[in-house]
Design a protein around this motif. Structure first.
Motif, PDB file in Angstrom:
ATOM      1  N   UNK A 203     116.309 131.309 -12.471  1.00  0.00           N
ATOM      2  CA  UNK A 203     115.933 131.823 -11.156  1.00  0.00           C
ATOM      3  C   UNK A 203     116.535 130.916 -10.071  1.00  0.00           C
ATOM      4  N   UNK A 204     117.837 131.083  -9.813  1.00  0.00           N
ATOM      5  CA  UNK A 204     118.512 130.223  -8.845  1.00  0.00           C
ATOM      6  C   UNK A 204     117.948 130.400  -7.439  1.00  0.00           C
ATOM      7  N   UNK A 205     117.629 131.636  -7.074  1.00  0.00           N
ATOM      8  CA  UNK A 205     117.063 131.873  -5.748  1.00  0.00           C
ATOM      9  C   UNK A 205     115.727 131.178  -5.566  1.00  0.00           C
ATOM     10  N   UNK A 206     114.863 131.279  -6.579  1.00  0.00           N
ATOM     11  CA  UNK A 206     113.573 130.610  -6.508  1.00  0.00           C
ATOM     12  C   UNK A 206     113.701 129.104  -6.472  1.00  0.00           C
ATOM     13  N   UNK A 207     114.636 128.560  -7.257  1.00  0.00           N
ATOM     14  CA  UNK A 207     114.860 127.116  -7.255  1.00  0.00           C
ATOM     15  C   UNK A 207     115.328 126.635  -5.888  1.00  0.00           C
ATOM     16  N   UNK A 208     116.207 127.418  -5.256  1.00  0.00           N
ATOM     17  CA  UNK A 208     116.703 127.020  -3.935  1.00  0.00           C
ATOM     18  C   UNK A 208     115.607 127.066  -2.885  1.00  0.00           C
ATOM     19  N   UNK A 209     114.755 128.079  -2.954  1.00  0.00           N
ATOM     20  CA  UNK A 209     113.645 128.160  -1.999  1.00  0.00           C
ATOM     21  C   UNK A 209     112.685 126.993  -2.190  1.00  0.00           C
ATOM     22  N   UNK A 210     112.364 126.691  -3.439  1.00  0.00           N
ATOM     23  CA  UNK A 210     111.446 125.580  -3.706  1.00  0.00           C
ATOM     24  C   UNK A 210     112.072 124.245  -3.314  1.00  0.00           C
ATOM     25  N   UNK A 211     113.380 124.102  -3.574  1.00  0.00           N
ATOM     26  CA  UNK A 211     114.079 122.871  -3.185  1.00  0.00           C
ATOM     27  C   UNK A 211     114.060 122.692  -1.678  1.00  0.00           C
ATOM     28  N   UNK A 212     114.312 123.781  -0.942  1.00  0.00           N
ATOM     29  CA  UNK A 212     114.291 123.709   0.516  1.00  0.00           C
ATOM     30  C   UNK A 212     112.907 123.306   1.020  1.00  0.00           C
ATOM     31  N   UNK A 213     111.869 123.885   0.434  1.00  0.00           N
ATOM     32  CA  UNK A 213     110.519 123.539   0.834  1.00  0.00           C
ATOM     33  C   UNK A 213     110.181 122.090   0.550  1.00  0.00           C
ATOM     34  N   UNK A 214     110.604 121.585  -0.612  1.00  0.00           N
ATOM     35  CA  UNK A 214     110.326 120.197  -0.975  1.00  0.00           C
ATOM     36  C   UNK A 214     111.050 119.237  -0.036  1.00  0.00           C
ATOM     37  N   UNK A 215     112.306 119.510   0.267  1.00  0.00           N
ATOM     38  CA  UNK A 215     113.067 118.654   1.171  1.00  0.00           C
ATOM     39  C   UNK A 215     112.468 118.657   2.571  1.00  0.00           C
ATOM     40  N   UNK A 216     112.096 119.835   3.051  1.00  0.00           N
ATOM     41  CA  UNK A 216     111.498 119.933   4.385  1.00  0.00           C
ATOM     42  C   UNK A 216     110.159 119.206   4.450  1.00  0.00           C
ATOM     43  N   UNK A 217     109.379 119.311   3.378  1.00  0.00           N
ATOM     44  CA  UNK A 217     108.074 118.650   3.336  1.00  0.00           C
ATOM     45  C   UNK A 217     108.206 117.140   3.441  1.00  0.00           C
TER      46      UNK A 217
END
Length: 253
Positions: free
Chosen positions: A122-136
């Motif tokens: 799930x590349x799309x899901x991984x990218x969304x979660x990665x973006x959220x983690x970095x922003x957090x």
């Protein structure tokens, strides 16, 4: 502070052949505390980190986790306890993008049959979660689809730290995170260390830079020739006092 420390090492010794790398070393870190591990080259700092991380188990001594003695014989055991380590070489894959590096070895499968039957990532899901983690974490990486090879040294370091945090650790070990970085990039890494403390995470920070130590650490432990040579409360201790212990001009106060 009351109660046992989050992580403690008592009387740790480690030998590599004829070389005594560590001898009867003690160290403690509490939740929400940054402890700087300081010493000259060959003092045993990285060896102690590898002992705690389960890479090179100690020959003698005790490791305590949340007040109880534990055996950390492998990195997997350390991770299960809640200990994450970011080594100086970062262990990033230059050809993979930021999200793929964050989830390397623990990739997310697509939901439903696509994931269970066809094992699609799930590349799309991984990218969304990665973006959220970095922003957090307040980490500035413009595009999680960018290959790691295109990032600056500071951005690469923050990606490695962020990857370590995906397992929700209680303690993070950082081996020279600001080495070879410019002043601005190093300052951002120190901001990330401050954020870890605010989250209640215990941090052991290896650093040669006493300015960084004064800026971010609560306590400093000096190693010299594989042994303890001083414990210091950083806010009330000068850089000169810590430096004297590093070079052996003074010992533990």
């Amino acid at each position: 502070m009351t109660g046992p420390p989050l992580l403690a090492v008592r009387g740790i010794s480690k030998r590599f052949g004829a070389v005594q790398a560590l001898k009867d070393v003690d160290l403690e870190v509490r939740a929400g505390e940054v402890v700087a591990l300081v010493g000259d080259n060959g003092a045993g700092k990285s060896t102690l980190i590898r002992v705690i991380a389960g890479v090179d188990p100690a020959d003698k001594g005790v490791i305590e986790w949340e007040g109880r003695a534990v055996q950390i014989r492998t990195p997997r055991i350390a991770q299960r306890l809640g200990i994450a380590t970011v080594y100086q070489n970062l262990a990033l894959c230059d050809d993979l993008d930021v999200a793929e590096n964050l989830f390397l070895g623990r990739e997310r499968r697509c939901p439903g049959l696509r994931g269970r039957l066809f094992r699609l990532i799930d590349y799309g899901g991984m990218r969304r979660e990665a973006r959220g983690q970095l922003d957090e974490m307040g980490i500035r990486v413009p595009d999680v689809r960018a290959p790691v090879a295109s990032l600056s040294g500071g951005q690469r370091q923050t990606v490695a730290i962020c990857r370590a945090l995906l397992g929700r650790p209680k303690a993070v070990l950082l081996d020279e995170p600001t080495a070879a970085l410019g002043i601005r990039q190093a300052g951002h890494i120190l901001d990330v260390v401050d954020e870890l403390r605010e989250r209640g995470i215990g941090v052991i920070l290896i650093s040669h830079n006493l300015g960084d130590v004064k800026a971010v650490a609560d306590e400093a432990a000096v190693l010299r020739l594989g042994s303890n040579n001083g414990f210091f409360h950083v806010p009330t201790t000068s850089q000169e006092q810590i430096f004297s212990a590093v070079v052996g001009a003074t010992g533990s106060p």
